[in-house]
Write a protein that holds these residues in place. Structure first.
Motif, short mmCIF file in Angstrom:
data_model
loop_
_atom_site.label_atom_id
_atom_site.label_comp_id
_atom_site.label_asym_id
_atom_site.label_seq_id
_atom_site.Cartn_x
_atom_site.Cartn_y
_atom_site.Cartn_z
N GLY B 24 48.97 26.55 27.19
CA GLY B 24 49.09 25.24 27.83
C GLY B 24 49.86 25.36 29.12
N ALA B 61 40.19 31.58 39.41
CA ALA B 61 39.26 31.56 38.27
C ALA B 61 37.82 31.65 38.76
N SER B 62 36.96 32.20 37.91
CA SER B 62 35.53 32.19 38.25
C SER B 62 35.05 30.74 38.15
N SER B 63 34.04 30.41 38.94
CA SER B 63 33.57 29.03 38.95
C SER B 63 32.50 28.83 37.88
N PRO B 64 32.63 27.75 37.09
CA PRO B 64 31.65 27.54 36.02
C PRO B 64 30.25 27.26 36.58
N ASP B 65 30.17 26.75 37.83
CA ASP B 65 28.87 26.42 38.41
C ASP B 65 28.03 27.67 38.61
N ASP B 68 25.99 31.45 35.27
CA ASP B 68 24.91 32.36 34.90
C ASP B 68 24.82 33.56 35.83
#
Lengths: 312, 94
Positions: B24, B61-65, B68
């Motif tokens: 957290g 952080a890596s981007s969730p968009d 893939d």
């Protein structure tokens, strides 16, 4: 593109997977979550007050240590939840301001006064018991940080409920006066505890969308029924009665029938008309304002240290 | 007057032999206070033997968009897994 994102969101939720902070999510989902989690966090923070009221007057060192640990847990729960709202882009200062200005709500149960030490036990047993009923399903809520916070909270709530029940068992083994005190406390807290599940399903405006988004997992009435079913045998074991003449086992349904809480009272308390609404907010505001110099001093100290380290 | 403290992400090692895991976040004026607050907020029941605090702003952080394509290089390399290779059952210790 937007449809594509929405589809991916829907699929993730349907598949019982979790939505994580940096994922795309509908604005309504984000807003609903911030509102619900903030309200939950505020409840934990305000919830420190009714029991905190008895710390200095606990009847033994053992009870005082337990109560201190419990109230400290409530603070911790509030912080886990504020932390979850921040992953959604909420601002901590802003949430505190909204609470002390009365623009965001907290659970109405904390607007009732704690008149005797038996209330400490009954709050642990019934109020935390109702909270557990509400919260266990939220460990499977669709938003990851919220679900993870709920898992930690539920583990700790179990201590809260058991210490309350044990306290009441001790009092029930005491004098007639102590037993009367427990029954009186149960009489005052039973209906407000049932109200903690929120208005009846027919009047609950947020339930349907929240269920579709899997933020909420059960309806208010389902959870209320579950809580009644769980509590009756506990009351029997303790030797107290709930103040509801309509409460009886229904063989056909395999559940207890029970009366309806006074919903006019519920709405009155929600709208600010409870015994302690003003006192709770005034106390929170005072604590926040009295702490301002500490926050400023700590920030000034940190800035000075940073300069020193930079120079070295 | 904005004196709001920065946000820190908290990682806890549950016991010796395990990795630190994210648990957290919290606000604190500096790293030392962040550590102390993390102890009080996240390890009240012996949940940890070691804590890391990291300024939230320092995390990349890596981007969730691009989820893939970003992880695609690993997607078609089944030969990186031991189960890719068929070995006769009567060959021991493989």
């Amino acid at each position: 593109m937007a449809d594509d994102l929405e589809l991916r969101f829907e699929r993730t939720v349907q598949a019982e997977s979790r939505i994580e902070p940096r994922d795309w999510m509908p604005d309504g989902y984000r807003k609903t979550l911030i509102r619900q989690i903030a309200q939950h966090a505020h409840s934990e923070i305000i919830g420190m007050q009714p029991e905190g009221n008895w710390i200095s007057r606990a009847p033994s060192l053992r009870r005082k240590a337990i109560l201190l640990a419990k109230v400290q847990d409530e603070a911790g729960h509030g912080l886990y939840l504020y932390s979850a709202t921040e992953t959604l882009g909420a601002d901590r200062e802003d949430l505190t301001t909204k609470l002390i200005e009365g623009r965001q709500k907290y659970s109405s149960i904390f607007n009732y006064p704690t008149l005797t030490f038996a209330d400490v036990g009954v709050i642990g047993w019934l109020v935390d018991g109702a909270a557990i009923c509400n919260q266990v399903p939220l460990c499977r809520t669709s938003y990851g940080p919220y679900a993870r916070a709920m898992i930690r909270i539920c583990k700790e709530e179990s201590f809260h409920q058991r210490q309350g029940y044990e306290l009441l068992m001790t009092m029930m083994r005491g004098t007639q006066q102590q037993r009367d005190m427990v029954q009186d406390s149960v009489n005052r807290w039973w209906w407000p505890a049932l109200m903690m599940f929120g208005p009846p399903d027919a009047e609950s405006t947020n339930t349907e969308q929240s269920m579709a988004w899997r933020i909420k997992r059960d309806t208010n009435d389902e959870l209320r029924q579950k809580f009644v079913n769980m509590s009756v045998p506990q009351a029997e074991a303790l030797g107290v009665a709930f103040p509801d003449p309509e409460l009886k086992w229904n063989e056909e349904r395999g559940q207890y029938d029970f009366g309806s809480p006074d919903w006019d009272e519920f709405w009155q308390v929600v709208k600010g008309g409870g015994v302690c609404n003003e006192q709770r907010i005034a106390h929170r505001r005072k604590a926040h304002e009295d702490g301002a110099w500490v926050r400023e001093a700590a920030a000034a100290h940190a800035a000075k240290q940073a300069v020193k380290e930079g120079a070295a | 007057m904005s004196t709001s403290w920065p946000l820190w992400e908290v990682f806890v090692r549950g016991k010796r032999g395990l990795n630190h895991v994210h648990v957290g976040s919290l606000h604190a004026p500096d790293a030392e206070m962040a550590l102390r607050n993390a102890r009080d907020v996240y390890t009240r029941r012996n949940e940890g033997v070691s804590i890391w605090v990291v300024p939230a702003a320092a995390i990349t952080a890596s981007s969730p968009d691009e989820k893939d394509p970003f992880f695609a290089p690993a997607g078609d390399k089944v030969y990186r897994h031991p189960t890719f290779y068929a070995i006769p059952e009567d060959v021991p210790h493989l």
